[in-house]
Enzyme design. Structure first.
Site, mmCIF file in Angstrom:
data_model
loop_
_atom_site.group_PDB
_atom_site.id
_atom_site.type_symbol
_atom_site.label_atom_id
_atom_site.label_comp_id
_atom_site.label_asym_id
_atom_site.label_seq_id
_atom_site.Cartn_x
_atom_site.Cartn_y
_atom_site.Cartn_z
ATOM 1 N N ASN A 102 -1.955 4.293 2.558
ATOM 2 C CA ASN A 102 -2.104 4.864 1.211
ATOM 3 C C ASN A 102 -1.894 6.370 1.208
ATOM 4 O O ASN A 102 -1.224 6.910 0.335
ATOM 5 C CB ASN A 102 -3.492 4.536 0.655
ATOM 6 C CG ASN A 102 -3.521 3.152 0.042
ATOM 7 O OD1 ASN A 102 -2.998 2.935 -1.046
ATOM 8 N ND2 ASN A 102 -4.091 2.206 0.750
ATOM 9 N N ASP B 297 2.682 1.300 7.598
ATOM 10 C CA ASP B 297 2.635 0.623 8.901
ATOM 11 C C ASP B 297 3.927 0.733 9.705
ATOM 12 O O ASP B 297 3.939 0.416 10.891
ATOM 13 C CB ASP B 297 2.342 -0.875 8.693
ATOM 14 C CG ASP B 297 0.874 -1.152 8.438
ATOM 15 O OD1 ASP B 297 0.098 -0.189 8.306
ATOM 16 O OD2 ASP B 297 0.521 -2.342 8.369
ATOM 17 N N ARG C 225 3.274 2.829 -16.018
ATOM 18 C CA ARG C 225 3.757 3.923 -15.167
ATOM 19 C C ARG C 225 5.255 4.177 -15.292
ATOM 20 O O ARG C 225 5.775 5.067 -14.611
ATOM 21 C CB ARG C 225 3.442 3.616 -13.685
ATOM 22 C CG ARG C 225 1.982 3.350 -13.371
ATOM 23 C CD ARG C 225 1.184 4.647 -13.394
ATOM 24 N NE ARG C 225 -0.219 4.393 -13.148
ATOM 25 C CZ ARG C 225 -0.827 4.555 -11.982
ATOM 26 N NH1 ARG C 225 -0.127 4.949 -10.946
ATOM 27 N NH2 ARG C 225 -2.094 4.323 -11.841
ATOM 28 N N SER D 215 1.285 -5.231 -4.362
ATOM 29 C CA SER D 215 0.006 -4.564 -4.594
ATOM 30 C C SER D 215 -1.214 -5.444 -4.360
ATOM 31 O O SER D 215 -2.030 -5.633 -5.262
ATOM 32 C CB SER D 215 -0.007 -4.048 -6.040
ATOM 33 O OG SER D 215 -1.203 -3.359 -6.308
ATOM 34 N N ALA E 292 0.810 -1.225 0.000
ATOM 35 C CA ALA E 292 0.000 0.000 0.000
ATOM 36 C C ALA E 292 0.846 1.280 0.000
ATOM 37 O O ALA E 292 0.742 2.119 -0.914
ATOM 38 C CB ALA E 292 -0.936 -0.016 1.204
ATOM 39 N N ALA E 293 1.691 1.439 0.997
ATOM 40 C CA ALA E 293 2.415 2.701 1.146
ATOM 41 C C ALA E 293 3.473 2.869 0.047
ATOM 42 O O ALA E 293 3.582 3.936 -0.579
ATOM 43 C CB ALA E 293 3.070 2.776 2.526
ATOM 44 N N TRP F 276 -34.629 12.369 12.127
ATOM 45 C CA TRP F 276 -33.521 12.740 13.030
ATOM 46 C C TRP F 276 -32.478 11.641 12.910
ATOM 47 O O TRP F 276 -32.712 10.520 13.372
ATOM 48 C CB TRP F 276 -33.996 12.854 14.478
ATOM 49 C CG TRP F 276 -34.734 14.122 14.740
ATOM 50 C CD1 TRP F 276 -36.074 14.276 14.796
ATOM 51 C CD2 TRP F 276 -34.153 15.413 14.985
ATOM 52 N NE1 TRP F 276 -36.384 15.597 15.043
ATOM 53 C CE2 TRP F 276 -35.216 16.315 15.176
ATOM 54 C CE3 TRP F 276 -32.849 15.906 15.059
ATOM 55 C CZ2 TRP F 276 -35.029 17.661 15.422
ATOM 56 C CZ3 TRP F 276 -32.658 17.253 15.321
ATOM 57 C CH2 TRP F 276 -33.734 18.120 15.494
ATOM 58 N N TYR G 128 -2.400 -4.699 -8.893
ATOM 59 C CA TYR G 128 -1.509 -4.431 -10.029
ATOM 60 C C TYR G 128 -0.323 -5.401 -9.997
ATOM 61 O O TYR G 128 0.084 -5.863 -8.936
ATOM 62 C CB TYR G 128 -0.942 -3.003 -9.973
ATOM 63 C CG TYR G 128 -1.991 -1.929 -10.089
ATOM 64 C CD1 TYR G 128 -2.752 -1.785 -11.245
ATOM 65 C CD2 TYR G 128 -2.211 -1.046 -9.038
ATOM 66 C CE1 TYR G 128 -3.714 -0.787 -11.343
ATOM 67 C CE2 TYR G 128 -3.168 -0.039 -9.130
ATOM 68 C CZ TYR G 128 -3.916 0.079 -10.293
ATOM 69 O OH TYR G 128 -4.856 1.056 -10.386
ATOM 70 N N CYS H 259 -6.500 -6.425 3.327
ATOM 71 C CA CYS H 259 -7.787 -6.279 4.008
ATOM 72 C C CYS H 259 -8.781 -7.339 3.522
ATOM 73 O O CYS H 259 -9.756 -7.638 4.203
ATOM 74 C CB CYS H 259 -8.361 -4.883 3.751
ATOM 75 S SG CYS H 259 -7.116 -3.614 3.948
HETATM 76 P P1 FAD Z 1 2.686 -3.796 4.098
HETATM 77 O O1 FAD Z 1 1.389 -4.049 3.430
HETATM 78 O O2 FAD Z 1 3.078 -4.665 5.248
HETATM 79 O O3 FAD Z 1 3.825 -3.854 2.996
HETATM 80 C C1 FAD Z 1 5.166 -3.749 3.318
HETATM 81 C C2 FAD Z 1 5.955 -4.527 2.303
HETATM 82 O O4 FAD Z 1 7.335 -4.293 2.527
HETATM 83 C C3 FAD Z 1 5.760 -6.038 2.424
HETATM 84 O O5 FAD Z 1 5.296 -6.573 1.206
HETATM 85 C C4 FAD Z 1 7.133 -6.565 2.794
HETATM 86 O O6 FAD Z 1 7.424 -7.813 2.179
HETATM 87 C C5 FAD Z 1 8.043 -5.471 2.247
HETATM 88 N N1 FAD Z 1 9.323 -5.413 2.939
HETATM 89 C C6 FAD Z 1 9.538 -5.363 4.275
HETATM 90 N N2 FAD Z 1 10.853 -5.316 4.549
HETATM 91 C C7 FAD Z 1 11.487 -5.317 3.357
HETATM 92 C C8 FAD Z 1 12.860 -5.301 2.981
HETATM 93 N N3 FAD Z 1 13.818 -5.283 3.913
HETATM 94 N N4 FAD Z 1 13.171 -5.312 1.665
HETATM 95 C C9 FAD Z 1 12.171 -5.350 0.725
HETATM 96 N N5 FAD Z 1 10.871 -5.394 1.024
HETATM 97 C C10 FAD Z 1 10.528 -5.379 2.322
HETATM 98 N N6 FAD Z 1 -6.494 -1.834 6.941
HETATM 99 C C11 FAD Z 1 -7.618 -1.097 6.783
HETATM 100 O O7 FAD Z 1 -7.529 0.129 6.681
HETATM 101 N N7 FAD Z 1 -8.848 -1.687 6.717
HETATM 102 C C12 FAD Z 1 -8.998 -3.040 6.803
HETATM 103 O O8 FAD Z 1 -10.124 -3.556 6.725
HETATM 104 C C13 FAD Z 1 -7.849 -3.835 6.979
HETATM 105 N N8 FAD Z 1 -7.951 -5.177 7.078
HETATM 106 C C14 FAD Z 1 -6.818 -5.930 7.207
HETATM 107 C C15 FAD Z 1 -6.938 -7.313 7.310
HETATM 108 C C16 FAD Z 1 -5.811 -8.092 7.438
HETATM 109 C C17 FAD Z 1 -5.946 -9.585 7.559
HETATM 110 C C18 FAD Z 1 -4.526 -7.486 7.462
HETATM 111 C C19 FAD Z 1 -3.279 -8.323 7.590
HETATM 112 C C20 FAD Z 1 -4.392 -6.120 7.363
HETATM 113 C C21 FAD Z 1 -5.539 -5.330 7.237
HETATM 114 N N9 FAD Z 1 -5.458 -3.933 7.160
HETATM 115 C C22 FAD Z 1 -6.586 -3.182 7.027
HETATM 116 C C23 FAD Z 1 -4.157 -3.273 7.298
HETATM 117 C C24 FAD Z 1 -3.512 -2.963 5.961
HETATM 118 O O9 FAD Z 1 -3.477 -4.101 5.168
HETATM 119 C C25 FAD Z 1 -2.104 -2.451 6.224
HETATM 120 O O10 FAD Z 1 -2.204 -1.314 7.036
HETATM 121 C C26 FAD Z 1 -1.390 -2.078 4.932
HETATM 122 O O11 FAD Z 1 -1.175 -3.206 4.146
HETATM 123 C C27 FAD Z 1 -0.040 -1.431 5.248
HETATM 124 O O12 FAD Z 1 0.616 -1.163 4.082
HETATM 125 P P2 FAD Z 1 2.182 -0.958 4.080
HETATM 126 O O13 FAD Z 1 2.553 -0.756 2.652
HETATM 127 O O14 FAD Z 1 2.577 0.055 5.061
HETATM 128 O O15 FAD Z 1 2.797 -2.304 4.638
#
Ligand code: FAD
Length: 420
Positions: free
Chosen positions: A279, A257, A70, A38, A10-11, A407, A61, A42
């Site tokens: 995001n 996160d 892109r 990607s 996501a981020a 209301w 994606y 959730c």
């Molecule tokens: P991540 O999605 O954790 O992505 C980080 C990526 O970095 C990972 O793919 C990892 O492999 C990679 N990475 C880490 N270290 C390294 C490294 N050293 N070198 C290369 N790559 C690396 N949020 C909501 O808002 N609503 C919801 O309903 C919701 N439901 C969820 C349900 C579940 C079961 C889960 C697990 C999460 C849910 N979330 C929800 C939370 C949401 O999915 C996360 O907040 C979001 O994915 C965070 O995105 P991110 O990119 O910060 O981290």
């Protein structure tokens, strides 16, 4: 000029996509250690449940899409093991070094406890979900234990129940969903009982006798890589970044996160890892990595979850949390209908919490079958705009029988709170 992004969900991908939109000439490279990018984590509980048929349906994606559409290079299986900031390069597990001019760290978080036995599972990545699904299909377990009553534990419990398993949830905390709210815990407990899910709060998980164990005690931010490079870690244990998502190192941004932010109600650092936040943070980090000056304002702590048909929404602080944060909280909780009775209105509960001195709204909760998200979003908007109960009471919210009573329940709760 190369922008390097670590993390391809996501981020990280929001940052890369936003940077490309603002700067066509930048070279953008995303490094992701796993094999999949990607995807909507959730949606994982709904894949376990069966509503989402294949794990691949959660992938939004592919690396090819990013390359073709892109002009962004996304490398999977590329784990960064060190960031050498003075030299502006990262080192991969393979030994390869990759140079950067600007860096976005989006390494996410990981579960507090990893699965150690064949019947133990975390539900954090798409691979976790694939493994769990395979176990369900092949071993046909009957009894599941879920450790942790955060939203992932609750969603997992519901998904397993829908697969025919008898489910017991354990949590060492007294209250569910980290909310410190006995009413909420009691309401959810009663609801779960109707679906034969047992809830044991205030105790350690008993794993003996379970065919399957879900480890959902919580997660921790992946900050080691950043910390070793000299990136400052905040008091929540996540990376400290300013509102532009810039860390203490020049040209190094962080999002998602792995980062803390500010709670707009308390003004204090907060770490609430959610996709919606990841995001937005990613978008801001990506923009600012191109030289823009965008800001991420912080969070109100808005979260919604559906458990066995009950939507549970919360934002801001509960009464106990408000007290702990130094407010003098007053609250009102009302039961109303989400639509007029003659339009099959269903019960909805709205709770508002305010500070007695200032009249400022500091939190809210909405429980019901339908219409919960819209009302919760009204309360979250009010929190972010530091509105007072007086402001809320006369909000011009919509009304027509298919959608709401004349209301709206949020207005009724505001009236009630004003009396208090
Ligand atoms: P991540 O999605 O954790 O992505 C980080 C990526 O970095 C990972 O793919 C990892 O492999 C990679 N990475 C880490 N270290 C390294 C490294 N050293 N070198 C290369 N790559 C690396 N949020 C909501 O808002 N609503 C919801 O309903 C919701 N439901 C969820 C349900 C579940 C079961 C889960 C697990 C999460 C849910 N979330 C929800 C939370 C949401 O999915 C996360 O907040 C979001 O994915 C965070 O995105 P991110 O990119 O910060 O981290």
């Amino acid at each position: 000029m190369r922008l390097l992004v670590i993390g391809g969900v996501a981020a990280g991908l929001s940052a890369a996509a936003r940077a490309r939109r603002l700067d066509a000439s930048l070279e953008i490279v995303v490094l992701e250690k796993s094999g999949t990018i990607s995807y909507g984590a959730c949606g994982l509980p709904y894949f376990i449940e069966g509503r989402v048929r294949q794990a691949e349906d959660l992938v939004v994606y592919t690396p090819e899409y990013f390359r073709k559409e892109r002009n962004i290079t996304v490398r999977t299986g590329a784990e960064v093991v060190a960031i050498q900031h003075p030299r502006r390069e990262v080192q991969l597990r393979s030994g390869e070094r990759v140079h950067y001019d600007r860096l976005v760290i989006a390494t996410g978080a990981r579960p507090l406890e990893s699965a150690a036995q064949a019947n133990e599972f975390t539900l954090h990545t798409i691979d976790d979900a694939r493994r769990l699904k395979q176990f369900l299909v092949e071993k046909r377990p009957r009894r599941a234990v879920v450790i942790g009553s955060g939203y992932i534990g609750l969603e997992a419990a519901d998904a397993l129940r829908r697969n025919g398993l008898a489910v017991t949830i354990y949590d060492r905390n007294r209250n569910i969903l980290h909310r410190d709210d006995e009413f909420l815990t009691g309401t959810i407990r009663k609801h779960l009982e109707q679906f034969r899910i047992d809830l044991h709060m205030g105790c350690e998980g008993v794993r003996d006798g379970a065919d399957l164990v879900i480890l959902a005690q919580g997660i921790r931010p992946n900050v080691e890589l950043a910390a070793e490079a000299g990136v400052e870690i905040g008091r929540t244990g996540a990376i400290r970044a300013d509102e532009r998502m810039q860390t203490n190192l020049s040209s190094v941004f962080a999002a998602g996160d792995c980062v803390q932010t500010i709670n707009v109600v308390t003004g204090c650092p907060a770490w609430l890892p959610l996709g919606t936040t990841a995001n937005k943070m990613g978008r801001v980090a990506g923009a600012n990595a191109t030289g823009a000056r965008e800001r991420f304002p912080g969070i109100a702590g808005t979260i919604i979850v559906n458990v066995c048909g009950l939507a549970i929404g919360q934002t801001g602080l509960s009464v106990a949390q408000a007290r702990a944060a130094g407010f003098d909280p007053v609250h009102a909780r009302i039961d109303s209908l989400d639509r007029p009775r003659y339009f099959q209105g269903k019960r909805i509960t709205v709770e508002l919490v305010a500070d007695r001195q200032s009249g400022r709204l500091v939190g809210g909760m909405v429980l019901g079958d339908e219409g919960v998200a819209g009302r919760l979003n009204v309360i979250a908007t009010a929190l972010q705009n530091r509105m007072r109960v007086d402001d809320l009471e006369m909000l011009d919210l919509c009304y027509a029988p298919p959608f709401a009573p004349v209301w709206d329940p949020v207005l009724i709760a505001a009236q009630q709170l004003k009396k208090v």
